[in-house]
Design an enzyme around this catalytic site. Structure first.
Site, short mmCIF file in Angstrom:
data_model
loop_
_atom_site.label_atom_id
_atom_site.label_comp_id
_atom_site.label_asym_id
_atom_site.label_seq_id
_atom_site.Cartn_x
_atom_site.Cartn_y
_atom_site.Cartn_z
N LYS A 193 -11.23 10.52 24.81
CA LYS A 193 -12.17 9.75 23.98
C LYS A 193 -12.69 10.55 22.80
CE LYS A 193 -13.68 6.01 26.88
NZ LYS A 193 -14.79 5.28 27.46
N LYS A 245 -2.77 3.20 28.44
CA LYS A 245 -3.60 2.29 29.22
C LYS A 245 -4.03 1.07 28.37
CE LYS A 245 -7.98 3.36 29.93
NZ LYS A 245 -9.24 4.01 30.32
N LYS A 282 -10.07 -1.48 25.69
CA LYS A 282 -10.89 -2.24 24.73
C LYS A 282 -10.85 -1.60 23.36
CE LYS A 282 -14.37 -2.61 28.33
NZ LYS A 282 -15.67 -2.24 28.81
P1 TYM Z 1 -14.99 0.66 32.10
O1 TYM Z 1 -16.08 -0.19 31.59
O2 TYM Z 1 -14.16 1.44 31.14
O3 TYM Z 1 -13.99 -0.19 32.97
C1 TYM Z 1 -14.46 -1.04 34.01
C2 TYM Z 1 -13.48 -1.01 35.17
O4 TYM Z 1 -12.20 -1.44 34.72
C3 TYM Z 1 -11.21 -0.48 35.10
N1 TYM Z 1 -10.17 -0.45 34.05
C4 TYM Z 1 -8.86 -0.58 34.30
N2 TYM Z 1 -8.18 -0.76 35.45
C5 TYM Z 1 -6.84 -0.88 35.37
N3 TYM Z 1 -6.15 -0.82 34.20
C6 TYM Z 1 -6.79 -0.65 33.02
N4 TYM Z 1 -6.11 -0.61 31.88
C7 TYM Z 1 -8.22 -0.51 33.03
N5 TYM Z 1 -9.15 -0.32 32.07
C8 TYM Z 1 -10.34 -0.29 32.71
C9 TYM Z 1 -11.96 0.84 35.17
O5 TYM Z 1 -11.27 1.75 36.00
C10 TYM Z 1 -13.30 0.41 35.74
O6 TYM Z 1 -13.22 0.33 37.16
N6 TYM Z 1 -17.10 4.75 33.93
C11 TYM Z 1 -16.86 3.39 34.22
C12 TYM Z 1 -18.13 2.58 34.45
C13 TYM Z 1 -19.07 3.14 35.47
C14 TYM Z 1 -18.89 3.15 36.87
C15 TYM Z 1 -20.09 3.73 37.39
C16 TYM Z 1 -17.86 2.75 37.71
C17 TYM Z 1 -20.29 3.67 35.20
N7 TYM Z 1 -20.91 4.03 36.36
C18 TYM Z 1 -20.26 3.90 38.75
C19 TYM Z 1 -18.04 2.92 39.07
C20 TYM Z 1 -19.23 3.51 39.58
C21 TYM Z 1 -16.15 2.79 33.03
O7 TYM Z 1 -16.21 3.27 31.95
O8 TYM Z 1 -15.57 1.63 33.24
#
Ligand code: TYM
Length: 333
Positions: free
Chosen positions: A114, A198, A201
């Site tokens: 990132k 991947k 967004k």
């Molecule tokens: P975020 O907002 O980027 O994504 C949310 C969830 O979607 C999953 N994800 C994917 N899974 C499969 N293929 C993809 N291309 C893909 N893109 C996104 C992510 O793995 C995630 O599960 N850090 C986390 C948010 C977070 C969190 C937490 C998660 C903050 N605190 C505590 C679990 C527990 C994040 O940025 O997700």
């Protein structure tokens, strides 16, 4: 004893098929199981580690809650809230940042991706992001954390932080060491334009992803334009694994239909891609159209969504404030 499930999603707009198949679809299953207490958080504190427009952040927070509900999460069964409304998250993150080691954070690949080449210009929040994530999880004594494969390293860090805190302060099992819940197959949905990248967004081209709010025509068009190769459909799993874009599309088909790869390969083996793509588009439309319609409907009812956030934040605060009180005692405040 019920299992405590915790997960979070950033309200940065454009929730996509990767978010759905990697995480939210699993949240719904966990929500429907009466053996679980589920807590799903819209992580707005995480969102501001990169620049956000305040008005859009507010909208996106509501849209994320609307998406949770539209996908099938029941706000009466699960706690749905936004992170900024529970101050214990930021406070615990600070305390844990005094436990986590620089060396551990330096290994985080998501920060490297990132921050890109100019990491001197990345925010400190982006660097310490996984510590806040650990705070989210540990405050609720979560035993299981459903996420996509890209969050695996952050969860390993969370486990290390929990164990170090327990050891440093001699409080065995104070923080529960959580287990990741990551699907075995297709836990990382890839870009429609590049099977090595991947689905995300932040990718510039909208053609690289299927958004959960895309219309039928947009879905059909994106699948039509999705990258494949010049060979016909594969006839074995070994062959499939060597063709990343095809592997991704068949993986999406398999995740949506819950059919095995073998069965899908047998059905389409040797056929033209266009035939498979027609079936895949139809499957996507059947699955996403009701979700996207429901998101649009719910988004118009801001009062309802705000009420869910307010109720959820109250419940989350009750749990988190008890835990932070104990943290204060342990640390010596
Ligand atoms: P975020 O907002 O980027 O994504 C949310 C969830 O979607 C999953 N994800 C994917 N899974 C499969 N293929 C993809 N291309 C893909 N893109 C996104 C992510 O793995 C995630 O599960 N850090 C986390 C948010 C977070 C969190 C937490 C998660 C903050 N605190 C505590 C679990 C527990 C994040 O940025 O997700």
């Amino acid at each position: 004893m019920k299992k405590i499930i915790f997960s979070g999603v950033q309200p940065t707009g454009n929730l996509h098929l990767g978010n759905y198949l990697g995480a939210i679809k699993n949240f719904v299953k966990l929500n429907n199981d009466d053996n679980n207490n589920c807590i799903f958080c819209v992580v707005d504190l995480h969102a501001i580690t990169t620049k956000q427009i305040p008005k859009e952040l507010k909208e996106n927070t509501l849209e994320t809650i609307a998406t949770f509900i539209a996908c099938g999460i029941d706000p009466k069964k699960s706690i749905l809230f936004n992170q900024s409304q529970v101050p214990a998250h930021s406070e615990t993150a600070w305390i844990l940042s005094c436990v986590a080691r620089m060396g551990w954070l330096n290994r985080m690949t998501q920060f490297k991706e990132k921050a890109g080449k100019d990491k001197e210009k990345a925010s400190i929040g982006l660097y310490s992001y996984p510590v806040l994530m650990a705070a989210d999880i540990l405050l609720y004594d979560a035993s299981h954390v459903p996420v996509g494969d890209d969050q695996k390293q952050h969860l390993e860090l969370c486990r290390d932080i929990a164990q170090k805190f327990n050891k440093d302060f001699n409080v065995e099992e104070f923080f529960k060491v959580p287990e990741p819940l990551i699907q075995k197959e297709f836990s990382r949905i890839m870009s429609l334009k590049d099977g090595q990248k991947k689905m995300s967004k932040s990718e510039l081209s909208d053609l690289s992803r299927i958004n959960l709010t895309d219309t039928k025509d947009q879905i059909v068009n994106k699948i039509k334009k999705a990258k494949t190769d010049t060979l016909p459909m594969p006839s074995s799993i070994d062959e499939l694994r060597k063709r990343p874009e095809v592997n991704n599309l068949i993986g999406i088909y398999s995740s949506l239909s819950e059919e095995s790869l073998e069965k899908i390969i047998n059905t389409f083996s040797g056929k033209n891609f266009s035939e498979f793509k027609d079936f895949l588009s139809q499957l996507l439309v059947d699955c996403l159209d009701p979700i996207s319609n429901e998101i649009k409907k719910l988004k118009d009812d801001k009062e309802y969504l705000n009420q869910i956030l307010s109720d959820g934040s109250k419940k989350a605060n009750e749990i988190a404030s008890k835990k932070i009180k104990k943290i204060h005692e342990i640390v010596g405040f």
